[in-house]
Design a protein around this motif. Structure first.
Motif, PDB file in Angstrom:
ATOM      1  N   ALA A 374       0.829  -1.200   0.000  1.00 21.31           N
ATOM      2  CA  ALA A 374       0.000   0.000   0.000  1.00 21.31           C
ATOM      3  C   ALA A 374       0.864   1.251   0.000  1.00 21.31           C
ATOM      4  O   ALA A 374       2.067   1.208   0.289  1.00 21.31           O
ATOM      5  CB  ALA A 374      -0.912  -0.009   1.224  1.00 21.31           C
ATOM      6  N   ASN A 375       0.249   2.397  -0.328  1.00 20.33           N
ATOM      7  CA  ASN A 375       0.944   3.673  -0.230  1.00 20.33           C
ATOM      8  C   ASN A 375       1.485   3.863   1.189  1.00 20.33           C
ATOM      9  O   ASN A 375       0.790   3.604   2.178  1.00 20.33           O
ATOM     10  CB  ASN A 375      -0.002   4.837  -0.543  1.00 20.33           C
ATOM     11  CG  ASN A 375      -0.331   4.947  -2.019  1.00 20.33           C
ATOM     12  OD1 ASN A 375      -1.431   5.280  -2.379  1.00 20.33           O
ATOM     13  ND2 ASN A 375       0.622   4.650  -2.891  1.00 20.33           N
ATOM     14  N   GLY A 376       2.726   4.330   1.271  1.00 19.39           N
ATOM     15  CA  GLY A 376       3.319   4.589   2.573  1.00 19.39           C
ATOM     16  C   GLY A 376       3.867   3.372   3.274  1.00 19.39           C
ATOM     17  O   GLY A 376       4.326   3.465   4.418  1.00 19.39           O
ATOM     18  N   SER A 377       3.852   2.208   2.599  1.00 21.13           N
ATOM     19  CA  SER A 377       4.311   0.989   3.266  1.00 21.13           C
ATOM     20  C   SER A 377       5.832   0.878   3.307  1.00 21.13           C
ATOM     21  O   SER A 377       6.371   0.078   4.070  1.00 21.13           O
ATOM     22  CB  SER A 377       3.724  -0.248   2.566  1.00 21.13           C
ATOM     23  OG  SER A 377       4.098  -0.277   1.194  1.00 21.13           O
ATOM     24  N   GLY A 378       6.528   1.660   2.477  1.00 25.17           N
ATOM     25  CA  GLY A 378       7.993   1.639   2.520  1.00 25.17           C
ATOM     26  C   GLY A 378       8.649   1.187   1.231  1.00 25.17           C
ATOM     27  O   GLY A 378       9.858   0.936   1.206  1.00 25.17           O
ATOM     28  N   LYS A 379       7.912   1.094   0.133  1.00 25.62           N
ATOM     29  CA  LYS A 379       8.481   0.606  -1.124  1.00 25.62           C
ATOM     30  C   LYS A 379       9.574   1.547  -1.641  1.00 25.62           C
ATOM     31  O   LYS A 379      10.676   1.104  -1.997  1.00 25.62           O
ATOM     32  CB  LYS A 379       7.369   0.461  -2.183  1.00 25.62           C
ATOM     33  CG  LYS A 379       6.224  -0.442  -1.760  1.00 25.62           C
ATOM     34  CD  LYS A 379       5.197  -0.633  -2.856  1.00 25.62           C
ATOM     35  CE  LYS A 379       4.537   0.670  -3.279  1.00 25.62           C
ATOM     36  NZ  LYS A 379       3.750   1.284  -2.181  1.00 25.62           N
ATOM     37  N   SER A 380       9.274   2.825  -1.685  1.00 28.66           N
ATOM     38  CA  SER A 380      10.269   3.793  -2.166  1.00 28.66           C
ATOM     39  C   SER A 380      11.477   3.839  -1.248  1.00 28.66           C
ATOM     40  O   SER A 380      12.619   3.995  -1.706  1.00 28.66           O
ATOM     41  CB  SER A 380       9.645   5.190  -2.275  1.00 28.66           C
ATOM     42  OG  SER A 380       8.581   5.210  -3.207  1.00 28.66           O
ATOM     43  N   THR A 381      11.240   3.681   0.043  1.00 24.62           N
ATOM     44  CA  THR A 381      12.347   3.680   1.005  1.00 24.62           C
ATOM     45  C   THR A 381      13.293   2.522   0.733  1.00 24.62           C
ATOM     46  O   THR A 381      14.524   2.687   0.763  1.00 24.62           O
ATOM     47  CB  THR A 381      11.791   3.590   2.438  1.00 24.62           C
ATOM     48  OG1 THR A 381      10.937   4.714   2.678  1.00 24.62           O
ATOM     49  CG2 THR A 381      12.911   3.596   3.458  1.00 24.62           C
ATOM     50  N   LEU A 382      12.737   1.340   0.439  1.00 16.15           N
ATOM     51  CA  LEU A 382      13.589   0.189   0.140  1.00 16.15           C
ATOM     52  C   LEU A 382      14.420   0.439  -1.117  1.00 16.15           C
ATOM     53  O   LEU A 382      15.616   0.103  -1.161  1.00 16.15           O
ATOM     54  CB  LEU A 382      12.734  -1.068  -0.028  1.00 16.15           C
ATOM     55  CG  LEU A 382      13.508  -2.344  -0.397  1.00 16.15           C
ATOM     56  CD1 LEU A 382      14.583  -2.660   0.636  1.00 16.15           C
ATOM     57  CD2 LEU A 382      12.561  -3.522  -0.576  1.00 16.15           C
ATOM     58  N   LEU A 383      13.833   1.018  -2.149  1.00 16.85           N
ATOM     59  CA  LEU A 383      14.593   1.306  -3.365  1.00 16.85           C
ATOM     60  C   LEU A 383      15.732   2.278  -3.079  1.00 16.85           C
ATOM     61  O   LEU A 383      16.834   2.142  -3.621  1.00 16.85           O
ATOM     62  CB  LEU A 383      13.679   1.883  -4.444  1.00 16.85           C
ATOM     63  CG  LEU A 383      12.637   0.940  -5.056  1.00 16.85           C
ATOM     64  CD1 LEU A 383      11.961   1.598  -6.249  1.00 16.85           C
ATOM     65  CD2 LEU A 383      13.256  -0.387  -5.476  1.00 16.85           C
ATOM     66  N   LYS A 384      15.485   3.279  -2.223  1.00 17.18           N
ATOM     67  CA  LYS A 384      16.543   4.238  -1.887  1.00 17.18           C
ATOM     68  C   LYS A 384      17.672   3.573  -1.105  1.00 17.18           C
ATOM     69  O   LYS A 384      18.847   3.927  -1.264  1.00 17.18           O
ATOM     70  CB  LYS A 384      15.952   5.396  -1.086  1.00 17.18           C
ATOM     71  CG  LYS A 384      15.044   6.299  -1.917  1.00 17.18           C
ATOM     72  CD  LYS A 384      14.398   7.386  -1.072  1.00 17.18           C
ATOM     73  CE  LYS A 384      13.465   8.241  -1.920  1.00 17.18           C
ATOM     74  NZ  LYS A 384      12.762   9.262  -1.119  1.00 17.18           N
ATOM     75  N   VAL A 385      17.319   2.590  -0.267  1.00 14.98           N
ATOM     76  CA  VAL A 385      18.362   1.823   0.429  1.00 14.98           C
ATOM     77  C   VAL A 385      19.158   0.993  -0.575  1.00 14.98           C
ATOM     78  O   VAL A 385      20.393   0.924  -0.517  1.00 14.98           O
ATOM     79  CB  VAL A 385      17.729   0.925   1.515  1.00 14.98           C
ATOM     80  CG1 VAL A 385      18.747  -0.090   2.043  1.00 14.98           C
ATOM     81  CG2 VAL A 385      17.183   1.776   2.656  1.00 14.98           C
ATOM     82  N   LEU A 386      18.465   0.388  -1.530  1.00 16.87           N
ATOM     83  CA  LEU A 386      19.134  -0.457  -2.526  1.00 16.87           C
ATOM     84  C   LEU A 386      20.103   0.336  -3.403  1.00 16.87           C
ATOM     85  O   LEU A 386      21.118  -0.199  -3.845  1.00 16.87           O
ATOM     86  CB  LEU A 386      18.106  -1.154  -3.410  1.00 16.87           C
ATOM     87  CG  LEU A 386      17.490  -2.440  -2.855  1.00 16.87           C
ATOM     88  CD1 LEU A 386      16.296  -2.875  -3.682  1.00 16.87           C
ATOM     89  CD2 LEU A 386      18.535  -3.558  -2.812  1.00 16.87           C
ATOM     90  N   CYS A 387      19.786   1.592  -3.685  1.00 15.87           N
ATOM     91  CA  CYS A 387      20.685   2.388  -4.544  1.00 15.87           C
ATOM     92  C   CYS A 387      21.664   3.211  -3.729  1.00 15.87           C
ATOM     93  O   CYS A 387      22.376   4.064  -4.285  1.00 15.87           O
ATOM     94  CB  CYS A 387      19.873   3.291  -5.472  1.00 15.87           C
ATOM     95  SG  CYS A 387      19.076   4.671  -4.656  1.00 15.87           S
ATOM     96  N   ALA A 388      21.686   2.992  -2.401  1.00 16.38           N
ATOM     97  CA  ALA A 388      22.619   3.668  -1.494  1.00 16.38           C
ATOM     98  C   ALA A 388      22.328   5.156  -1.346  1.00 16.38           C
ATOM     99  O   ALA A 388      23.186   5.928  -0.915  1.00 16.38           O
ATOM    100  CB  ALA A 388      24.077   3.464  -1.937  1.00 16.38           C
ATOM    101  N   ALA A 389      21.110   5.581  -1.686  1.00 18.13           N
ATOM    102  CA  ALA A 389      20.727   6.975  -1.475  1.00 18.13           C
ATOM    103  C   ALA A 389      20.286   7.206  -0.036  1.00 18.13           C
ATOM    104  O   ALA A 389      20.217   8.354   0.416  1.00 18.13           O
ATOM    105  CB  ALA A 389      19.600   7.366  -2.431  1.00 18.13           C
ATOM    106  N   LEU A 390      19.999   6.132   0.701  1.00 16.52           N
ATOM    107  CA  LEU A 390      19.546   6.223   2.082  1.00 16.52           C
ATOM    108  C   LEU A 390      20.199   5.105   2.878  1.00 16.52           C
ATOM    109  O   LEU A 390      20.145   3.942   2.483  1.00 16.52           O
ATOM    110  CB  LEU A 390      18.005   6.079   2.129  1.00 16.52           C
ATOM    111  CG  LEU A 390      17.344   6.129   3.498  1.00 16.52           C
ATOM    112  CD1 LEU A 390      17.507   7.511   4.124  1.00 16.52           C
ATOM    113  CD2 LEU A 390      15.849   5.788   3.385  1.00 16.52           C
ATOM    114  N   ALA A 391      20.829   5.492   3.988  1.00 18.27           N
ATOM    115  CA  ALA A 391      21.482   4.493   4.838  1.00 18.27           C
ATOM    116  C   ALA A 391      20.455   3.909   5.794  1.00 18.27           C
ATOM    117  O   ALA A 391      19.744   4.653   6.480  1.00 18.27           O
ATOM    118  CB  ALA A 391      22.622   5.136   5.615  1.00 18.27           C
TER     119      ALA A 391
END
Length: 550
Positions: A374-391
């Motif tokens: 669902a929206n807000g579940s963390g999908k975009s956050t996981l992608l940012k972790v995968l590309c090293a944009a977010l620790a």
């Protein structure tokens, strides 16, 4: 207000670089649910902003009588913005707070008007959009793209505007929220203009208008009526063009035959005159008459050729050229896929439903993952972790291949800089002519690649960001795509689907467009839910909620 109205009259808009986007546009909105469609870059968002007063026409005028509420294609609130500001109700809530604190200022009472229950109404509509956990004062920067869109839509329903102008409102929304949007639009009691490529959403509309290089065409019916009518018009226009070209060929043949007959008559007359031993003065008069006759014939034939050419030109203008969109897969697609593309070891996300729940995951080379939730579940956050944009606050993410990431907010693009220099910076060994050719095949012409990226349409910006993700010196072995189908017209979407089918590196894609995902040949579903992480085969739709818990 009695008889609210919203109309463009002979409106034109010229871009900052001097190009005319459209001219002499007439459009009047009424109480029918109206959709504006057209290819990327044709000017739909500009037309929407003219209607709501965000832009002024270069020529013509906008007649606006009533309140217009506009929802932009990209919701990018200021850094300090709150949920109430995104919803557009912050001034009313602030006035209410001042009155509750003892204010007697007339301006505060005028601001509140009849909306003494605005705080309760905001809470109710946020709950309807599954955002009951949000407070009006909460910072907007903590929200996902889908949450921002839902808050902005909540503001649209609260606006009580005479006209809603919504630009791609289904972008970033999950399935449940798209169904809610469709219901809300059906129930909206006043004027509405929807700018969209979402076919499900378009089918809820009562009137379709299409913007193209030829101008604005009002089809007067729903989407399915438009599709059938448009196909018939295209077929008829193609037939008319073929007939005009055939008539021109026949006319040219008749003119050649006419010219040859005249030349034969002239030659025969000259030969007979010499044989009859006519006086030179008579031969001169005969030559003069022949030249005058030839001149009249030249004028007649020139006029006929111009008329035939005009017929072909007029018929050709009614045939909209089909633009073939081509997206090239990264060069890594031709290489042997490595055994592992990325390894997540006890990774914990800072946001979303799965925050605090560790994730162990191996992404194999060539694996094709659909990331759902669902929206807000963390999908975009996981992608940012995968590309090293977010620790991540816990665990480790090891990457074994080059990564290309296309985010919802198109972070790859510098809005102030033209696209071509940005691409050249990513490709030190690039051939500029080849890059221009690839961009043209994406539907980005020489003018588009030379202007600041922030001035491009939503679809053009997405194509530009896609080019920055794909066309670089170090080919991607892992593609991370966050809602890549947003903003794209149908032909561009089909080209993207074809490219992704041909790509042989690892792929992780987030999308709520079921038809788009079905075209990508995905093999794995990674789902984020209240219970944590779950992985299962992509095709196993019947096993929703089952599979391997991670």
């Amino acid at each position: 207000m009695t008889n609210p109205s919203l109309a463009l009259q002979r409106a034109a808009f010229v871009l900052p670089d001097g190009r005319t986007l459209f001219s002499a546009i007439d459009l009047e909105l009424d109480q029918r649910r109206t959709a504006l469609i057209g290819r990327n870059g044709v000017g739909k968002s500009v037309l929407a902003q003219l209607l709501c007063g965000r832009l002024e026409p270069t020529a013509g005028r906008c007649r606006r009588n009533g309140r217009v509420h506009y929802l932009a294609q990209q919701i990018v609130p200021p850094a300090e913005a709150t949920v109430a500001q995104v919803a557009g109700v912050a001034p009313v809530l602030a006035a209410l707070a001042r009155i509750e604190a003892g204010s007697t200022a007339a301006a505060d009472f005028d601001r509140v008007g009849e909306h003494w229950d605005m705080r309760q109404r905001l809470e109710a509509v946020l709950r309807e959009h599954d955002l009951g956990h949000l407070a009006a004062e909460q910072p907007a920067h903590s929200l996902s793209g889908g949450e921002l869109t839902r808050v902005a839509l909540a503001g649209a329903w609260l606006s009580e505007a005479d006209f809603l102008v919504l630009d791609e409102p289904s972008n970033h929304l999950d399935r449940a929220q798209r169904e809610l949007l469709q219901r809300r639009l059906r129930e909206w009691p006043r004027g509405l203009l929807l700018v969209s490529h979402d076919r499900e959403l378009l089918r809820t509309m009562q009137r379709i208008v299409e913007l193209s290089a030829a101008g604005l065409h009002d089809y007067g019916g729903g989407y399915d009526f438009h599709v059938a009518r448009r196909a018939g018009e295209r077929g008829q226009a193609a037939q008319e063009l073929a007939r005009a070209r055939l008539e021109r060929r026949r006319g040219e043949a008749e003119l050649r035959e006419q010219r040859e007959r005249q030349q034969r008559r002239q030659s025969r007359g000259q030969r007979e005159g010499r044989q009859a031993n006519q006086a030179p003065i008579l031969l001169g008069l005969q030559k003069q008459r022949s030249e005058q006759s030839a001149g009249r014939l030249d004028q007649q034939q020139t006029a006929r050729r111009e008329a035939l050419a005009a017929q072909v030109s007029a018929a050709a203008q009614r045939v909209e050229p089909e633009q073939d969109i081509v997206v090239f897969a990264p060069a890594a697609a031709a290489a042997a896929a490595p055994r592992r593309a990325a390894v997540l070891d006890q990774v914990i996300l800072p946001y979303g439903l799965a925050a605090g729940r560790p994730l162990d995951l191996v992404i194999a080379g060539g694996q094709r993952i659909g990331l759902t939730g669902a929206n807000g579940s963390g999908k975009s956050t996981l992608l940012k972790v995968l590309c090293a944009a977010l620790a991540p606050p816990g665990g480790q993410c090891a990457l074994h291949v080059p990564v290309a990431y296309l985010g919802q907010r198109l972070e790859l693009l510098d809005a102030q800089q033209a696209l071509l220099p940005q691409l050249l910076a990513l490709q030190a060994r690039a051939n500029e002519a080849e890059l221009r050719s690839r961009l043209a095949l994406l539907g980005l012409d020489s003018a588009a690649v030379a202007c600041p990226a922030g001035q491009l349409s939503g679809g053009e910006r997405l194509k530009a960001a896609l080019a920055c993700a794909l066309y670089r010196d170090q080919p991607a072995g892992l593609l991370l795509l966050d809602e890549p189908s947003n903003h794209l017209d149908l032909s561009s979407l089909q080209a993207l689907e074809q490219m992704l089918r041909q790509y042989h590196g690892a792929l992780v894609v987030v999308s709520h467009d079921a038809a788009f995902l079905a075209q990508l040949g995905l093999d794995t579903r990674l789902e984020i839910g209240a219970a944590g992480w779950c992985v299962r085969p992509w095709s196993d739709e019947s096993a929703a909620g089952e599979g391997t818990a991670l």
